[in-house]
Design an enzyme around this catalytic site. Structure first.
Site, PDB file in Angstrom:
ATOM      1  CB  ILE A  15      -0.979  -0.001   1.198  1.00 24.94           C
ATOM      2  CG1 ILE A  15      -1.937  -1.200   1.092  1.00 24.94           C
ATOM      3  CG2 ILE A  15      -1.768   1.306   1.263  1.00 24.94           C
ATOM      4  CD1 ILE A  15      -2.746  -1.270  -0.202  1.00 24.94           C
ATOM      5  NE  ARG A  83      15.353  -1.532  13.546  1.00 26.19           N
ATOM      6  CZ  ARG A  83      15.050  -2.795  13.270  1.00 26.19           C
ATOM      7  NH1 ARG A  83      13.935  -3.316  13.729  1.00 26.19           N
ATOM      8  NH2 ARG A  83      15.859  -3.540  12.546  1.00 26.19           N
ATOM      9  CB  SER A 154     -10.354  -3.001   5.443  1.00 29.98           C
ATOM     10  OG  SER A 154     -11.695  -3.345   5.126  1.00 29.98           O
ATOM     11  CB  CYS A 155      -9.094  -3.003   0.346  1.00 28.76           C
ATOM     12  SG  CYS A 155      -8.746  -4.677   0.950  1.00 28.76           S
ATOM     13  CB  THR A 185      -2.570  -9.805   1.562  1.00 30.77           C
ATOM     14  OG1 THR A 185      -2.820 -10.585   2.741  1.00 30.77           O
ATOM     15  CG2 THR A 185      -3.888  -9.359   0.956  1.00 30.77           C
ATOM     16  CB  THR A 214     -13.011 -10.092   6.746  1.00 31.84           C
ATOM     17  OG1 THR A 214     -12.961  -8.689   6.475  1.00 31.84           O
ATOM     18  CG2 THR A 214     -14.358 -10.629   6.285  1.00 31.84           C
ATOM     19  NE  ARG A 237      -7.348 -12.566   2.817  1.00 34.36           N
ATOM     20  CZ  ARG A 237      -6.274 -11.980   3.355  1.00 34.36           C
ATOM     21  NH1 ARG A 237      -5.055 -12.367   2.996  1.00 34.36           N
ATOM     22  NH2 ARG A 237      -6.415 -11.018   4.242  1.00 34.36           N
TER      23      ARG A 237
END
Length: 338
Positions: A15, A83, A154-155, A185, A214, A237
């Site tokens: 992304i 970091r 989320s997408c 993913t 999800t 998935r």
């Protein structure tokens, strides 16, 4: 806010890189900085230039000026390798908005570390447990300028919410179930491997259809409170690298034929939700949507009605490119709300 909106990106994964591509192709935003402690600038250049799904970057010549600077054409982009988010000096680059795309700093407390480095606002490119979620085209107008940390959801929520909004506004949703057939993913395994929290998720991504959980459907209730508690869902998935598809089965309050529903979605796709919700009657398959920047493309031929109160609707989404486009759209909207 005048001039180009200056953005920084924390985390140069799928992304992060695609948000960078979207930003660099637009003239209303300016990418000024990228932070990733795990990638050198020369490797960052390679990863950005070559993409298995979205192809080679050809808009600007891309090269390394030095270990802390990339050049996109003549445009310098500062590279950091911190970091700890609070150590990233966003203020030095003028970055007003930071896209938090590591998948690690997804709470308000963790994402707020970017503000210590000089960022004004943070957009989390993932669902958040406590940051307010905004879906462009659905509830983005509810954003207020005093909110510093937001989630772009989320997408899958970005695909489902516009569709659910149209159906609920026009016909009312009593209840519904969603299934997303989702491309694999980076969190999945190339071959069977350890995954103690999700045993099925540890199985080979390229050789299995993997049932998964999800929160995307329940999250619709956060951006559309009228649907809170009325939707839930699950995922499969599948062994494709990009583009996913939502199947939404709902019970309607008002009777409607499938033709009525198609007409309503088509009207909205050409009106208020143009560029967000699409409509097609073509005989499409998943790869036809690679690079599609809309959040959700309704497939009129794929849906079915059991009767005038029960219907299954199908909508496609490029879970990478469409979502990344909305991240930038949300930033632009937030900047105008200052």
């Amino acid at each position: 806010m005048t001039g180009k909106i200056k953005i920084g990106i924390n985390g140069f994964g799928r992304i992060g890189r695609l948000v960078a591509r979207v930003a660099l192709a637009r003239d209303d935003v300016e990418l000024v900085a990228v932070n990733d402690p795990f990638i050198t600038t020369d490797y960052m250049t390679y990863m950005f230039k070559y993409d298995t799904v979205h192809g080679q970057w050809k808009h600007h010549e891309l090269k390394v000026k030095d270990e802390k600077t990339l050049l996109f054409g003549e445009k310098p982009v500062t590279v950091f390798g911190c970091r700890n988010p609070e150590e990233i000096p966003w203020g030095e680059t003028g970055a007003e908005f930071v896209v938090e795309s590591t998948g690690v700093f997804t709470t308000k407390e963790k994402a707020s570390a970017h503000l210590k480095g000089g960022a004004k606002k943070v957009v989390i490119s993932a669902p958040s447990a406590d940051a307010p979620m905004f879906v462009v085209g659905v509830n983005h107008t509810e954003y207020k300028s005093d909110i510093d940390i937001v989630s772009n959801a989320s997408c899958t929520t970005n695909c489902l919410a516009p569709l659910a909004k149209v159906i609920n506004d026009r016909f009312g949703i009593v209840e519904g179930l969603m299934t997303t057939v989702h491309a694999m993913t980076a969190t999945q395994k190339t071959v069977d491997g350890p995954s103690s929290k999700d045993w099925r998720g540890g199985r080979a991504a390229s050789f299995n259809i993997i049932p998964s959980s999800t929160g995307a459907a329940k999250a619709v209730g956060k951006v559309l409170p009228a649907l809170n508690g009325k939707l839930t869902g699950m995922a499969f998935r599948v062994p494709t690298v990009d583009v996913s598809v939502v199947g939404l089965t709902v019970r309607l309050e008002k009777k409607a034929t499938y033709a009525d529903i198609k007409a309503a979605i088509k009207e909205e796709s050409e009106g208020k939700l143009k560029g967000i919700l699409g409509y097609t009657e073509d005989d499409v398959v998943s790869t036809d949507f690679i690079g599609d920047n809309r959040s959700s493309i309704f497939d009129a031929k794929a849906g079915i009605a059991l009767n005038d109160n029960c219907v299954k609707l199908v909508s496609w989404y490029d879970n990478e490119w469409g979502y990344s486009s909305r991240v930038v759209d949300l930033i632009v909207h937030m900047s105008k709300t200052q």
